[in-house]
Design an enzyme around this catalytic site. Structure first.
Site, PDB file in Angstrom:
ATOM      1  N   TYR A 228      35.074 110.126   8.530  1.00  9.67           N
ATOM      2  CA  TYR A 228      36.485 110.333   8.901  1.00  9.67           C
ATOM      3  C   TYR A 228      37.371 110.367   7.657  1.00  9.67           C
ATOM      4  O   TYR A 228      38.097 111.335   7.417  1.00  9.67           O
ATOM      5  CB  TYR A 228      36.963 109.229   9.858  1.00  9.67           C
ATOM      6  CG  TYR A 228      38.485 109.127   9.938  1.00  9.67           C
ATOM      7  CD1 TYR A 228      39.246 110.197  10.404  1.00  9.67           C
ATOM      8  CD2 TYR A 228      39.160 107.977   9.524  1.00  9.67           C
ATOM      9  CE1 TYR A 228      40.641 110.124  10.462  1.00  9.67           C
ATOM     10  CE2 TYR A 228      40.549 107.899   9.588  1.00  9.67           C
ATOM     11  CZ  TYR A 228      41.282 108.970  10.053  1.00  9.67           C
ATOM     12  OH  TYR A 228      42.654 108.911  10.094  1.00  9.67           O
TER      13      TYR A 228
ATOM     14  N   THR B  39      46.227 109.253   5.787  1.00  7.78           N
ATOM     15  CA  THR B  39      45.948 107.832   6.023  1.00  7.78           C
ATOM     16  C   THR B  39      45.667 107.077   4.725  1.00  7.78           C
ATOM     17  O   THR B  39      45.162 107.674   3.763  1.00  7.78           O
ATOM     18  CB  THR B  39      44.719 107.723   6.966  1.00  7.78           C
ATOM     19  OG1 THR B  39      44.195 106.400   6.906  1.00  7.78           O
ATOM     20  CG2 THR B  39      43.594 108.668   6.562  1.00  7.78           C
ATOM     21  N   ASP B  40      45.932 105.783   4.744  1.00 10.50           N
ATOM     22  CA  ASP B  40      45.596 104.946   3.579  1.00 10.50           C
ATOM     23  C   ASP B  40      44.085 104.854   3.365  1.00 10.50           C
ATOM     24  O   ASP B  40      43.623 104.438   2.306  1.00 10.50           O
ATOM     25  CB  ASP B  40      46.201 103.532   3.725  1.00 10.50           C
ATOM     26  CG  ASP B  40      45.722 102.758   4.950  1.00 10.50           C
ATOM     27  OD1 ASP B  40      44.927 103.303   5.745  1.00 10.50           O
ATOM     28  OD2 ASP B  40      46.138 101.591   5.099  1.00 10.50           O
ATOM     29  N   GLU B  41      43.308 105.247   4.389  1.00 10.70           N
ATOM     30  CA  GLU B  41      41.848 105.112   4.288  1.00 10.70           C
ATOM     31  C   GLU B  41      41.252 106.002   3.206  1.00 10.70           C
ATOM     32  O   GLU B  41      40.124 105.779   2.771  1.00 10.70           O
ATOM     33  CB  GLU B  41      41.187 105.393   5.644  1.00 10.70           C
ATOM     34  CG  GLU B  41      41.708 104.456   6.709  1.00 10.70           C
ATOM     35  CD  GLU B  41      40.882 104.409   7.983  1.00 10.70           C
ATOM     36  OE1 GLU B  41      39.697 104.741   7.949  1.00 10.70           O
ATOM     37  OE2 GLU B  41      41.468 104.024   9.010  1.00 10.70           O
TER      38      GLU B  41
ATOM     39  N   LYS C  84      39.548 113.436   5.847  1.00  8.63           N
ATOM     40  CA  LYS C  84      40.992 113.386   5.604  1.00  8.63           C
ATOM     41  C   LYS C  84      41.289 113.583   4.118  1.00  8.63           C
ATOM     42  O   LYS C  84      42.234 114.287   3.754  1.00  8.63           O
ATOM     43  CB  LYS C  84      41.579 112.047   6.078  1.00  8.63           C
ATOM     44  CG  LYS C  84      41.593 111.833   7.576  1.00  8.63           C
ATOM     45  CD  LYS C  84      42.448 112.820   8.350  1.00  8.63           C
ATOM     46  CE  LYS C  84      43.938 112.626   8.150  1.00  8.63           C
ATOM     47  NZ  LYS C  84      44.733 113.515   9.057  1.00  8.63           N
TER      48      LYS C  84
HETATM   49  P1  NAD Z   1      44.753 110.541  18.102  1.00  7.93           P
HETATM   50  O1  NAD Z   1      43.267 110.535  17.995  1.00  7.93           O
HETATM   51  O2  NAD Z   1      45.430 109.600  19.030  1.00  7.93           O
HETATM   52  O3  NAD Z   1      45.273 112.007  18.481  1.00  7.93           O
HETATM   53  C1  NAD Z   1      44.782 113.161  17.892  1.00  7.93           C
HETATM   54  C2  NAD Z   1      45.351 114.353  18.656  1.00  7.93           C
HETATM   55  O4  NAD Z   1      44.881 115.550  18.018  1.00  7.93           O
HETATM   56  C3  NAD Z   1      44.895 114.405  20.110  1.00  7.93           C
HETATM   57  O5  NAD Z   1      45.977 114.706  20.949  1.00  7.93           O
HETATM   58  C4  NAD Z   1      43.880 115.533  20.136  1.00  7.93           C
HETATM   59  O6  NAD Z   1      43.804 116.201  21.380  1.00  7.93           O
HETATM   60  C5  NAD Z   1      44.422 116.437  19.033  1.00  7.93           C
HETATM   61  N1  NAD Z   1      43.371 117.296  18.447  1.00  7.93           N
HETATM   62  C6  NAD Z   1      42.168 116.900  17.975  1.00  7.93           C
HETATM   63  N2  NAD Z   1      41.468 117.981  17.541  1.00  7.93           N
HETATM   64  C7  NAD Z   1      42.267 119.055  17.721  1.00  7.93           C
HETATM   65  C8  NAD Z   1      42.121 120.430  17.456  1.00  7.93           C
HETATM   66  N3  NAD Z   1      40.998 120.929  16.908  1.00  7.93           N
HETATM   67  N4  NAD Z   1      43.145 121.265  17.756  1.00  7.93           N
HETATM   68  C9  NAD Z   1      44.288 120.780  18.314  1.00  7.93           C
HETATM   69  N5  NAD Z   1      44.467 119.484  18.605  1.00  7.93           N
HETATM   70  C10 NAD Z   1      43.473 118.635  18.313  1.00  7.93           C
HETATM   71  O7  NAD Z   1      45.270 110.344  16.614  1.00  7.93           O
HETATM   72  P2  NAD Z   1      46.481 109.484  16.027  1.00  7.93           P
HETATM   73  O8  NAD Z   1      46.055 108.074  15.907  1.00  7.93           O
HETATM   74  O9  NAD Z   1      47.708 109.832  16.771  1.00  7.93           O
HETATM   75  O10 NAD Z   1      46.565 110.075  14.547  1.00  7.93           O
HETATM   76  C11 NAD Z   1      47.353 111.233  14.266  1.00  7.93           C
HETATM   77  C12 NAD Z   1      47.270 111.546  12.784  1.00  7.93           C
HETATM   78  O11 NAD Z   1      47.717 110.421  12.019  1.00  7.93           O
HETATM   79  C13 NAD Z   1      45.848 111.841  12.298  1.00  7.93           C
HETATM   80  O12 NAD Z   1      45.906 112.907  11.387  1.00  7.93           O
HETATM   81  C14 NAD Z   1      45.409 110.546  11.610  1.00  7.93           C
HETATM   82  O13 NAD Z   1      44.483 110.815  10.587  1.00  7.93           O
HETATM   83  C15 NAD Z   1      46.731 110.044  11.060  1.00  7.93           C
HETATM   84  N6  NAD Z   1      46.831 108.585  10.922  1.00  7.93           N
HETATM   85  C16 NAD Z   1      46.536 107.752  11.966  1.00  7.93           C
HETATM   86  C17 NAD Z   1      46.687 106.380  11.819  1.00  7.93           C
HETATM   87  C18 NAD Z   1      46.417 105.424  12.948  1.00  7.93           C
HETATM   88  O14 NAD Z   1      46.455 104.202  12.740  1.00  7.93           O
HETATM   89  N7  NAD Z   1      46.170 105.877  14.164  1.00  7.93           N
HETATM   90  C19 NAD Z   1      47.120 105.848  10.584  1.00  7.93           C
HETATM   91  C20 NAD Z   1      47.408 106.731   9.526  1.00  7.93           C
HETATM   92  C21 NAD Z   1      47.272 108.094   9.723  1.00  7.93           C
HETATM   93  P1  TYD Z   2      40.078 100.622  13.950  1.00 10.84           P
HETATM   94  O1  TYD Z   2      41.150 100.334  14.943  1.00 10.84           O
HETATM   95  O2  TYD Z   2      38.888 101.422  14.358  1.00 10.84           O
HETATM   96  O3  TYD Z   2      40.812 101.282  12.688  1.00 10.84           O
HETATM   97  P2  TYD Z   2      40.219 101.613  11.199  1.00 10.84           P
HETATM   98  O4  TYD Z   2      38.801 101.264  11.139  1.00 10.84           O
HETATM   99  O5  TYD Z   2      40.439 103.079  11.106  1.00 10.84           O
HETATM  100  O6  TYD Z   2      41.055 100.786  10.280  1.00 10.84           O
HETATM  101  O7  TYD Z   2      39.546  99.243  13.381  1.00 10.84           O
HETATM  102  C1  TYD Z   2      40.420  98.324  12.751  1.00 10.84           C
HETATM  103  C2  TYD Z   2      39.579  97.160  12.246  1.00 10.84           C
HETATM  104  O8  TYD Z   2      39.048  96.459  13.365  1.00 10.84           O
HETATM  105  C3  TYD Z   2      38.373  97.580  11.434  1.00 10.84           C
HETATM  106  O9  TYD Z   2      38.140  96.587  10.434  1.00 10.84           O
HETATM  107  C4  TYD Z   2      37.220  97.580  12.424  1.00 10.84           C
HETATM  108  C5  TYD Z   2      37.607  96.456  13.346  1.00 10.84           C
HETATM  109  N1  TYD Z   2      37.191  96.569  14.765  1.00 10.84           N
HETATM  110  C6  TYD Z   2      36.543  95.483  15.384  1.00 10.84           C
HETATM  111  O10 TYD Z   2      36.272  94.430  14.768  1.00 10.84           O
HETATM  112  N2  TYD Z   2      36.218  95.614  16.708  1.00 10.84           N
HETATM  113  C7  TYD Z   2      36.474  96.750  17.421  1.00 10.84           C
HETATM  114  O11 TYD Z   2      36.126  96.816  18.629  1.00 10.84           O
HETATM  115  C8  TYD Z   2      37.148  97.838  16.773  1.00 10.84           C
HETATM  116  C9  TYD Z   2      37.454  99.104  17.508  1.00 10.84           C
HETATM  117  C10 TYD Z   2      37.483  97.687  15.433  1.00 10.84           C
END
Ligand code: NAD
Ligand code: TYD
Length: 334
Positions: A147, A123-125, A151
């Protein structure tokens, strides 16, 4: 090519499995997912009996299971993680176990069975906040939440397996995704589903925090290209340089749904809240020719309609324990 996808029942993993099955007729996928609160087999409905797809329920931190599955494949695409910043603030334990220990065991297994690729989805985070400009891949890491720190730890571990053992690891760092099947604890699906129920939409702090929103299919296509043509040992930023304030995103969602702005409720700020995430995706564009192909205005409307048309999906997942977590941090019901 036989691929072990971890976390394939989550938001991005399930979109990725669908994308790969549709676009790569030679791939066979084993999906290893523990089905935590975020994992949902409904996300993969229709694929259960697909001849090139197999589901295994289990933990990536279970060494013998991971070894048994890694023996069957040549490639791992690793999504499985604990992913919600707010949850990591309340209870970081699972983040360390899954994101750090789980990644370590997958790397060990990939090394043991001489895998030809290990794609670590990050992630960019990990770069931390940036008021102006964009981070390139070589920028120092400065994560703020448990988190993003977990990562960052797993990114560094993955890259060490390339440097030390020559394991062909590639790390991708993507900006915030949105689209169908995202668990309604993240900003966009939370705002859509709350607005659909005429509930207040919580905005943390002043609402001027910025994120670069990328449609999930664009992320999946970038990973597919990295899998085929990415260079081992490299990091690729994936994003659209389309940063928007949270409040602008919420106003747009309310407009699409024809709901009043009075639903917006300002709440306490998130501890350690990063002001802005911003990455430069120039490297993946130059090396692999990847660019996002979905415009935010169009894809957000499609996303809103998807949640509108799938109330059974989100009503089922939007219950229980996460409500307590919200109240604990923000002092209001989400
Ligand atoms: P999500 O939370 O929707 O899904 C995570 C999945 O991992 C779930 O299906 C969960 O059951 C599974 N999981 C969790 N712990 C586990 C374990 N110990 N063993 C096996 N499975 C397990 O997540 P997402 O949003 O789909 O993100 C997927 C990946 O992409 C992550 O690595 C996250 O850091 C990365 N990512 C997410 C975003 C975003 O905006 N959502 C952006 C950049 C990177
Ligand atoms: P989020 O979707 O949790 O992603 P991340 O924090 O990993 O970027 O949050 C996106 C942005 O929105 C973040 O600045 C926090 C804010 N946020 C709210 O203002 N209200 C909410 O209910 C949530 C879930 C997030």
């Amino acid at each position: 090519m036989k691929i072990l996808v971890t976390g394939g029942a989550g938001f991005i993993g399930s979109n990725f499995i669908r994308h790969l099955i549709e676009n790569d007729p030679l791939c066979h996928i084993i999906n290893l997912d523990q089905l935590t609160y975020a994992g949902n087999l409904d996300n993969l409905s229709g694929l259960d009996a697909h001849p090139r797809y197999q589901f295994v329920r289990g933990d990536i931190a279970d060494r013998s299971l991971v070894d048994a599955l890694a023996r069957e494949v040549a490639v791992i695409v690793h999504f499985a993680a604990e992913t919600h910043v707010d949850r990591s603030i309340v209870n970081p334990d699972a983040f360390i176990k899954t994101n750090v220990m789980g990644t370590y065991l997958l790397l060990e297994a990939a090394k043991k069975f001489n895998h030809s690729r290990f794609i670590h989805i990050s992630t960019d985070e990990v770069y931390g906040s940036r008021e102006k400009g964009y981070y390139e891949e070589g920028a120092p890491l400065s994560p703020s939440s448990p988190y993003s720190a977990s990562k960052a730890a797993s990114d560094l571990l993955a890259l060490s397996y390339y440097k030390t053992y020559g394991l062909p690891v590639i790390v991708t760092r993507c900006s915030n995704n949105y689209g169908p099947y995202q668990f309604p604890e993240k900003l966009i699906p939370l705002a859509i589903t709350h607005a659909l129920e005429d509930k207040p939409v919580p905005i943390y702090g002043d609402g001027r925090y910025m994120r670069d929103w990328l449609y999930v299919v664009d992320h999946c296509e970038a990973i597919r290209q990295v899998l085929r043509e990415g260079r081992p040992g490299e990091i690729y930023n994936i994003g659209g340089q389309g940063d928007k304030t949270n409040i602008d995103v919420i106003h747009l969602i309310l407009e699409i749904l024809k709901k009043p702005a009075s639903l917006i409720q300002y709440v306490k700020d998130r501890p350690g809240h990063d002001r802005r995430y911003a990455i430069d995706p120039g490297k993946i564009a130059a090396e692999l020719g990847w660019r996002p192909s979905h415009q935010f205005d169009v894809a957000i409307e499609h996303t809103v309609r998807w949640y509108q048309e799938h109330p059974a999906w989100w009503k089922r997942v939007k219950s229980g324990e996460y409500l307590e977590m919200y109240e604990k941090i923000y002092g209001v019901s989400p």
